[in-house]
Scaffold this active site. Structure first.
Site, PDB file in Angstrom:
ATOM      1  N   LYS A  13       0.833  -1.209   0.000  1.00  0.00           N
ATOM      2  CA  LYS A  13       0.000   0.000   0.000  1.00  0.00           C
ATOM      3  C   LYS A  13       0.872   1.267   0.000  1.00  0.00           C
ATOM      4  O   LYS A  13       0.656   2.171  -0.799  1.00  0.00           O
ATOM      5  CB  LYS A  13      -0.923   0.026   1.231  1.00  0.00           C
ATOM      6  CG  LYS A  13      -1.880  -1.161   1.307  1.00  0.00           C
ATOM      7  CD  LYS A  13      -2.818  -1.073   2.506  1.00  0.00           C
ATOM      8  CE  LYS A  13      -2.127  -1.100   3.861  1.00  0.00           C
ATOM      9  NZ  LYS A  13      -1.381  -2.349   4.158  1.00  0.00           N
ATOM     10  N   ARG A  88      -9.776   0.845   8.644  1.00  0.00           N
ATOM     11  CA  ARG A  88      -9.285  -0.487   8.953  1.00  0.00           C
ATOM     12  C   ARG A  88     -10.288  -1.288   9.768  1.00  0.00           C
ATOM     13  O   ARG A  88      -9.994  -2.429  10.125  1.00  0.00           O
ATOM     14  CB  ARG A  88      -8.030  -0.327   9.798  1.00  0.00           C
ATOM     15  CG  ARG A  88      -6.773  -0.917   9.221  1.00  0.00           C
ATOM     16  CD  ARG A  88      -5.715  -0.631  10.274  1.00  0.00           C
ATOM     17  NE  ARG A  88      -4.465  -1.271  10.081  1.00  0.00           N
ATOM     18  CZ  ARG A  88      -3.467  -0.791   9.353  1.00  0.00           C
ATOM     19  NH1 ARG A  88      -3.595   0.328   8.686  1.00  0.00           N
ATOM     20  NH2 ARG A  88      -2.333  -1.438   9.311  1.00  0.00           N
ATOM     21  N   ARG A 127      11.942  -5.577   4.886  1.00  0.00           N
ATOM     22  CA  ARG A 127      11.649  -4.161   4.617  1.00  0.00           C
ATOM     23  C   ARG A 127      12.608  -3.229   5.367  1.00  0.00           C
ATOM     24  O   ARG A 127      12.927  -3.452   6.525  1.00  0.00           O
ATOM     25  CB  ARG A 127      10.220  -3.823   5.045  1.00  0.00           C
ATOM     26  CG  ARG A 127       9.955  -2.315   4.984  1.00  0.00           C
ATOM     27  CD  ARG A 127       8.508  -1.980   4.990  1.00  0.00           C
ATOM     28  NE  ARG A 127       7.838  -2.391   6.207  1.00  0.00           N
ATOM     29  CZ  ARG A 127       6.526  -2.262   6.378  1.00  0.00           C
ATOM     30  NH1 ARG A 127       5.774  -1.765   5.418  1.00  0.00           N
ATOM     31  NH2 ARG A 127       5.989  -2.646   7.499  1.00  0.00           N
ATOM     32  N   ARG A 160      11.422  -1.362  11.050  1.00  0.00           N
ATOM     33  CA  ARG A 160      10.332  -1.039  11.974  1.00  0.00           C
ATOM     34  C   ARG A 160      10.239  -2.099  13.054  1.00  0.00           C
ATOM     35  O   ARG A 160      10.393  -3.276  12.786  1.00  0.00           O
ATOM     36  CB  ARG A 160       9.004  -0.996  11.195  1.00  0.00           C
ATOM     37  CG  ARG A 160       8.695   0.394  10.699  1.00  0.00           C
ATOM     38  CD  ARG A 160       7.572   0.414   9.712  1.00  0.00           C
ATOM     39  NE  ARG A 160       6.334  -0.223  10.182  1.00  0.00           N
ATOM     40  CZ  ARG A 160       5.203  -0.231   9.475  1.00  0.00           C
ATOM     41  NH1 ARG A 160       5.151   0.361   8.284  1.00  0.00           N
ATOM     42  NH2 ARG A 160       4.129  -0.821   9.947  1.00  0.00           N
ATOM     43  N   ARG A 171      -0.170  -8.981  13.355  1.00  0.00           N
ATOM     44  CA  ARG A 171      -0.765  -7.961  12.476  1.00  0.00           C
ATOM     45  C   ARG A 171      -1.615  -8.607  11.393  1.00  0.00           C
ATOM     46  O   ARG A 171      -2.674  -8.106  11.040  1.00  0.00           O
ATOM     47  CB  ARG A 171       0.333  -7.095  11.850  1.00  0.00           C
ATOM     48  CG  ARG A 171       0.910  -6.075  12.831  1.00  0.00           C
ATOM     49  CD  ARG A 171       2.251  -5.535  12.381  1.00  0.00           C
ATOM     50  NE  ARG A 171       2.190  -4.836  11.119  1.00  0.00           N
ATOM     51  CZ  ARG A 171       3.234  -4.633  10.329  1.00  0.00           C
ATOM     52  NH1 ARG A 171       4.435  -5.084  10.668  1.00  0.00           N
ATOM     53  NH2 ARG A 171       3.085  -3.985   9.210  1.00  0.00           N
TER      54      ARG A 171
HETATM   55  P1  AP5 Z   1       4.820  -1.634   1.810  1.00  0.00           P
HETATM   56  O1  AP5 Z   1       4.496  -0.794   0.620  1.00  0.00           O
HETATM   57  O2  AP5 Z   1       5.566  -0.999   2.922  1.00  0.00           O
HETATM   58  O3  AP5 Z   1       3.475  -2.354   2.335  1.00  0.00           O
HETATM   59  P2  AP5 Z   1       2.241  -1.785   3.132  1.00  0.00           P
HETATM   60  O4  AP5 Z   1       1.038  -2.467   2.593  1.00  0.00           O
HETATM   61  O5  AP5 Z   1       2.235  -0.280   3.145  1.00  0.00           O
HETATM   62  O6  AP5 Z   1       2.595  -2.377   4.570  1.00  0.00           O
HETATM   63  P3  AP5 Z   1       2.561  -1.772   6.020  1.00  0.00           P
HETATM   64  O7  AP5 Z   1       3.217  -2.800   6.895  1.00  0.00           O
HETATM   65  O8  AP5 Z   1       3.131  -0.391   6.077  1.00  0.00           O
HETATM   66  O9  AP5 Z   1       1.077  -1.739   6.283  1.00  0.00           O
HETATM   67  P4  AP5 Z   1       0.428  -1.890   7.602  1.00  0.00           P
HETATM   68  O10 AP5 Z   1      -0.967  -1.714   7.150  1.00  0.00           O
HETATM   69  O11 AP5 Z   1       0.690  -3.042   8.443  1.00  0.00           O
HETATM   70  O12 AP5 Z   1       1.149  -0.732   8.464  1.00  0.00           O
HETATM   71  P5  AP5 Z   1       0.696   0.723   8.867  1.00  0.00           P
HETATM   72  O13 AP5 Z   1       1.883   1.577   8.902  1.00  0.00           O
HETATM   73  O14 AP5 Z   1      -0.495   1.150   8.091  1.00  0.00           O
HETATM   74  O15 AP5 Z   1       5.598  -2.943   1.289  1.00  0.00           O
HETATM   75  C1  AP5 Z   1       6.085  -3.906   2.218  1.00  0.00           C
HETATM   76  C2  AP5 Z   1       7.453  -4.439   1.753  1.00  0.00           C
HETATM   77  O16 AP5 Z   1       7.287  -5.190   0.540  1.00  0.00           O
HETATM   78  C3  AP5 Z   1       8.475  -3.334   1.399  1.00  0.00           C
HETATM   79  O17 AP5 Z   1       9.745  -3.778   1.777  1.00  0.00           O
HETATM   80  C4  AP5 Z   1       8.360  -3.182  -0.129  1.00  0.00           C
HETATM   81  O18 AP5 Z   1       9.572  -2.749  -0.713  1.00  0.00           O
HETATM   82  C5  AP5 Z   1       8.008  -4.619  -0.550  1.00  0.00           C
HETATM   83  N1  AP5 Z   1       7.108  -4.677  -1.725  1.00  0.00           N
HETATM   84  C6  AP5 Z   1       6.033  -3.866  -1.977  1.00  0.00           C
HETATM   85  N2  AP5 Z   1       5.416  -4.241  -3.129  1.00  0.00           N
HETATM   86  C7  AP5 Z   1       6.094  -5.344  -3.575  1.00  0.00           C
HETATM   87  C8  AP5 Z   1       5.930  -6.201  -4.727  1.00  0.00           C
HETATM   88  N3  AP5 Z   1       4.946  -6.000  -5.624  1.00  0.00           N
HETATM   89  N4  AP5 Z   1       6.811  -7.223  -4.885  1.00  0.00           N
HETATM   90  C9  AP5 Z   1       7.818  -7.425  -3.971  1.00  0.00           C
HETATM   91  N5  AP5 Z   1       8.024  -6.656  -2.886  1.00  0.00           N
HETATM   92  C10 AP5 Z   1       7.166  -5.614  -2.683  1.00  0.00           C
HETATM   93  O19 AP5 Z   1       0.177   0.453  10.344  1.00  0.00           O
HETATM   94  C11 AP5 Z   1       1.060   0.135  11.407  1.00  0.00           C
HETATM   95  C12 AP5 Z   1       0.289   0.088  12.714  1.00  0.00           C
HETATM   96  O20 AP5 Z   1      -0.312   1.359  12.991  1.00  0.00           O
HETATM   97  C13 AP5 Z   1      -0.879  -0.896  12.771  1.00  0.00           C
HETATM   98  O21 AP5 Z   1      -0.444  -2.199  13.098  1.00  0.00           O
HETATM   99  C14 AP5 Z   1      -1.746  -0.254  13.856  1.00  0.00           C
HETATM  100  O22 AP5 Z   1      -1.233  -0.521  15.136  1.00  0.00           O
HETATM  101  C15 AP5 Z   1      -1.588   1.214  13.581  1.00  0.00           C
HETATM  102  N6  AP5 Z   1      -2.612   1.717  12.659  1.00  0.00           N
HETATM  103  C16 AP5 Z   1      -2.396   2.237  11.413  1.00  0.00           C
HETATM  104  N7  AP5 Z   1      -3.554   2.591  10.843  1.00  0.00           N
HETATM  105  C17 AP5 Z   1      -4.539   2.304  11.741  1.00  0.00           C
HETATM  106  C18 AP5 Z   1      -5.951   2.418  11.710  1.00  0.00           C
HETATM  107  N8  AP5 Z   1      -6.613   2.907  10.645  1.00  0.00           N
HETATM  108  N9  AP5 Z   1      -6.646   1.999  12.808  1.00  0.00           N
HETATM  109  C19 AP5 Z   1      -6.016   1.509  13.877  1.00  0.00           C
HETATM  110  N10 AP5 Z   1      -4.674   1.359  13.965  1.00  0.00           N
HETATM  111  C20 AP5 Z   1      -3.933   1.747  12.898  1.00  0.00           C
END
Ligand code: AP5
Ligand code: ZN
Length: 216
Positions: A13, A88, A127, A160, A171
């Site tokens: 994402k 979410r 990552r 991270r 997660r």
């Molecule tokens: P990346 O693009 O970083 O993936 P992502 O989907 O953004 O993953 P996140 O882990 O950031 O999402 P998340 O939803 O868990 O975390 P968030 O920060 O929102 O890609 C991942 C890896 O794969 C990278 O190394 C990239 O290079 C590689 N890659 C990407 N595409 C690829 C491909 N096509 N092929 C190969 N490799 C690829 O949330 C973190 C925490 O915050 C949550 O756990 C929660 O505690 C809190 N939080 C955030 N939002 C909320 C909410 N709305 N409500 C409640 N709590 C929340």
């Protein structure tokens, strides 16, 4: 346009949001990035969020919804935004619909980036994230030009703390229980766009851009 990027942790994402927000000239609103910025600045919100994030659990809805409502009320979101990581939960999805309705807006499209769990674990464990702006890399799939350094701004890359394997598994479970129901919710509204997220980064970008009438 208001676009919601849906998908499990590690689906790509954040990676795709960087490309799409630039091409479509939309503000990129990542709830996770906002929590991490608050943690870096040691605000009360950041310290509270960290207690949930470090366990791989969701930050409570009321706190998250208030934070996003404030962010979406700023001028750069008046014409639209690209939301990454929000909503979410069903309560967050309802709150988003209500807040956009106040200004005559609505969610226009929901690309859903699908990737199976085994691959998510591989992606998250390799990552590397930029300390300054949250740019993301992968040691194998998308390495930076110079190890440990962000290509965009030269800042340090770090792992991270919620990317350790036990937390990643938690997660993914939390996603299945609390966020996956949004797939059906948006599909029923005719907004969901299924995207195969297992392909290389550039191919996923091409598909997403084409869906919005742009080229890579
Ligand atoms: P990346 O693009 O970083 O993936 P992502 O989907 O953004 O993953 P996140 O882990 O950031 O999402 P998340 O939803 O868990 O975390 P968030 O920060 O929102 O890609 C991942 C890896 O794969 C990278 O190394 C990239 O290079 C590689 N890659 C990407 N595409 C690829 C491909 N096509 N092929 C190969 N490799 C690829 O949330 C973190 C925490 O915050 C949550 O756990 C929660 O505690 C809190 N939080 C955030 N939002 C909320 C909410 N709305 N409500 C409640 N709590 C929340
Ligand atoms: Zn960077």
């Amino acid at each position: 346009k208001y676009i919601v990027l849906l998908g499990p942790p590690g689906a790509g994402k954040g990676t795709q949001a960087a490309v799409l927000s630039k091409a479509l000239e939309l503000a990129h609103i990542s709830s996770g990035d906002i929590f991490r910025e608050n943690l870096k600045a040691q605000t009360e919100l950041g310290k509270l969020a960290q207690t949930f994030m470090s366990r791989g659990e969701l930050v409570p809805d009321d706190v998250t919804i208030a934070m996003i409502e404030e962010r979406l009320s700023r001028p750069d979101c008046a014409q639209g935004a690209l939301l990454d990581g929000f909503p979410r939960t069903p309560a967050q999805a309802q709150a988003l619909a209500d807040m956009l309705a106040k200004t005559g807006g609505k969610v226009d499209a929901v690309p859903y980036i699908a990737v199976p769990a085994e691959e998510l674990i591989q992606r998250l464990s390799g990552r590397w994230t930029c300390r300054a702006e949250g740019h993301v890399y992968h040691q194998v799939f998308n390495p930076p030009q110079k190890a440990g350094v962000c290509d965009v701004d030269g800042s340090e890359l770090y792992q991270r703390d919620d990317d350790k394997s036990e937390t990643v598994e938690r997660r993914i479970r939390v996603y299945m229980e609390q966020t996956a129901p949004l797939i059906a919710f948006y599909r029923e509204k005719g907004l969901l766009m299924d995207v195969d997220g297992t392909r290389p980064i550039d191919e996923v970008s091409k598909t997403l851009l084409a869906a919005f009438g742009k080229e890579l």
